[in-house]
Design an enzyme around this catalytic site. Sequence first.
Site, short mmCIF file in Angstrom:
data_model
loop_
_atom_site.label_atom_id
_atom_site.label_comp_id
_atom_site.label_asym_id
_atom_site.label_seq_id
_atom_site.Cartn_x
_atom_site.Cartn_y
_atom_site.Cartn_z
N ASP A 87 0.79 -1.22 0.00
CA ASP A 87 0.00 0.00 0.00
C ASP A 87 0.83 1.28 0.00
OD1 ASP A 87 -2.54 1.53 0.44
OD2 ASP A 87 -1.52 2.02 2.32
N ASP A 90 4.60 0.58 4.10
CA ASP A 90 4.56 -0.67 4.86
C ASP A 90 4.38 -1.84 3.91
OD1 ASP A 90 1.89 -0.58 4.08
OD2 ASP A 90 1.22 0.27 5.97
N TYR A 239 -8.04 2.26 6.87
CA TYR A 239 -8.83 2.71 5.73
C TYR A 239 -10.32 2.56 6.02
CZ TYR A 239 -4.70 3.26 2.82
OH TYR A 239 -3.51 3.70 2.30
N GLU A 485 5.29 10.05 3.59
CA GLU A 485 4.97 8.69 3.12
C GLU A 485 4.17 8.75 1.81
OE1 GLU A 485 3.31 4.46 4.89
OE2 GLU A 485 2.63 6.32 5.82
#
Length: 623
Positions: A87, A90, A239, A485
Amino acid sequence: MARLMTTATKTPATLAVAASFLLLATAAASASSAPFDYAGAFDKCLQFFEAQRSGKLPADRRVHWRGDSALKDGYLQGVDLVGGYYDSGDHVKFGFPMAYAVTMLAWGVLEFEKEMVAANNHQRALDAIRWGTNYFVKAHTEPNVLWVQVGDGDSDHLCWERGEDMSTPRTAFKIDTNHPGSEVAAETAAALAAASKAFRPYDSMYADLLLLHAKQLFTFADTFRGRYDDSLLSAKKFYPSGSGYEDELLWAAAWLHEATGDEKYLQYVSQNADDFGGIGMSMLEFSWDNKYAGLQVLLSKAVLAGSGGEYADTLRQYQAKAEFFLCACLQKNGGNNMKLTPGGLLHVDEWNNMQYVSSATFLLTVYADYLSASRGALRCPDGEVKPGEMVRFARSQADYVLGKNPRGMSYMVGYGSYFPTHVHHRGASIPSVYAMESVVGCMDGFDRFFNSKGADPNVLHGAVVGGPDANDGFVDDRCNYQQAEPTLAGNAPICGVFARLASEPADASDNSPPAPSYSPPSKGSPLEFVHTVSNSWTTNGVEHYRHVVTAKNTCGHPITYLKLHVKGLSGPIYGVSATTAKEKDTYELPAWLTSLAAGEQLTIVYIQGGPAAKFSVVSYRTA
């Protein structure tokens, strides 16, 4: 003994010959002295997806620091779940945002196919889509069963290790009739439907396979309705479904209509338009969670093309909502505009704001092309906007991403010479398995690499990081996951935009940047100034400039004390320290700089609109 010196009395005449300057800027200098390489940005954007691949990697991969990983995903559950995409920074495979990313990649191919061909990367774009759709087909093991996640976010985040060394549990999660998940099932259906249309001219058998799965998944999502994060608590923390599943059901139906031309799907979006919020929701975002704005733009295409048949009236209501979103982006929506940073970037959220910039820029570009094809214009409460103006605004957002911003930083890793080097990404921050064969343990990775102040050993080319805050501030720190990120969802929409902009001629109204201005030291001044404008941007109709001043010590002795007077400064200034409040507009050497050696330079940066400030040396002391 130190010598204290004071420059001549500051009269208008002497100021003209003192160490002062006026910056007259009309466009960016160093960061935008040449057009951006949009084709190169598109290529790098696709490289990011290669870096995020899970599973057995192909021999022709371009990201050579990555190796095979997660080759037993699904083994404990008796299903093959090898493949797909990690994703973000990670190693969890979250099916919901992954499916959205594939939908957006496919939409980009459908809208900008010829531009991708011209950029010599159409096949790589299809490869990026296929890597996702192959995984979705494997994950859809039965008509009413879909495996939607591999890995657990909590346990995964407790370790900082390479994908190739992964030691965390690879638990797999599914939805079925007893544990429904309409959002993720419908989004996966949308991805497969959009991809089937993208592959249709090149691989019709594969397109048929994808369409079969898309239809089954849509039926599953619609028949067994339920929020996926109620069935999948492990996803809720990372999410969650904020908008519910109705938008995804409409979105999937719209994509199935695109892929098949079957009017029953158009009937579905028309009959459910009101109950599901399709024509009632006015949005200021488009994201992996909230599909309404994207849905509304997609359905507007039929209206602008003069089709829609008996459903045209409802589709026009979708179009009205689409135009609300677009006008809000363009700051033409009365009092309901999307926020802009001082540097002109659309701003929705402090956490990974670039994902919203990416998606909004895509919709603006696509709709501008729809309008151009129909010879129309966007009618907003605050005035009409032509398609070319929409593209120019979209380009301003893309340019900000690539470096035309107050920091002069590219927020796409590997693009340009100044970009984030401490990305919140496990694989980028730890030496490759080919450079360091020894296993990096779970906590060892935190101790040695996560907390390291060193730059990433592997450049994560093409990764669009979370980006700056509401004031254009950014901290390049691996710990700063909100800004540093990258994600699949943030990268996917803007990939196609870069391809589209690569074919767009430069704005004829763009001015050439001013040449650097040089101020030789005047009599009694110890400094030689060179001053440039490194960036420019427009916010709410006001032009702003990023001024860069280098002051070289030419007096032949180390300067241990320096006082500058800055007249006409209206914005923030960096590289010097303010003196006491009693001495207005005066500045000294920064606290970290105790002296300026002979021949060395002091760099000062300030940002403001309107006329530039005037600098003069008040006094200085040498060793």
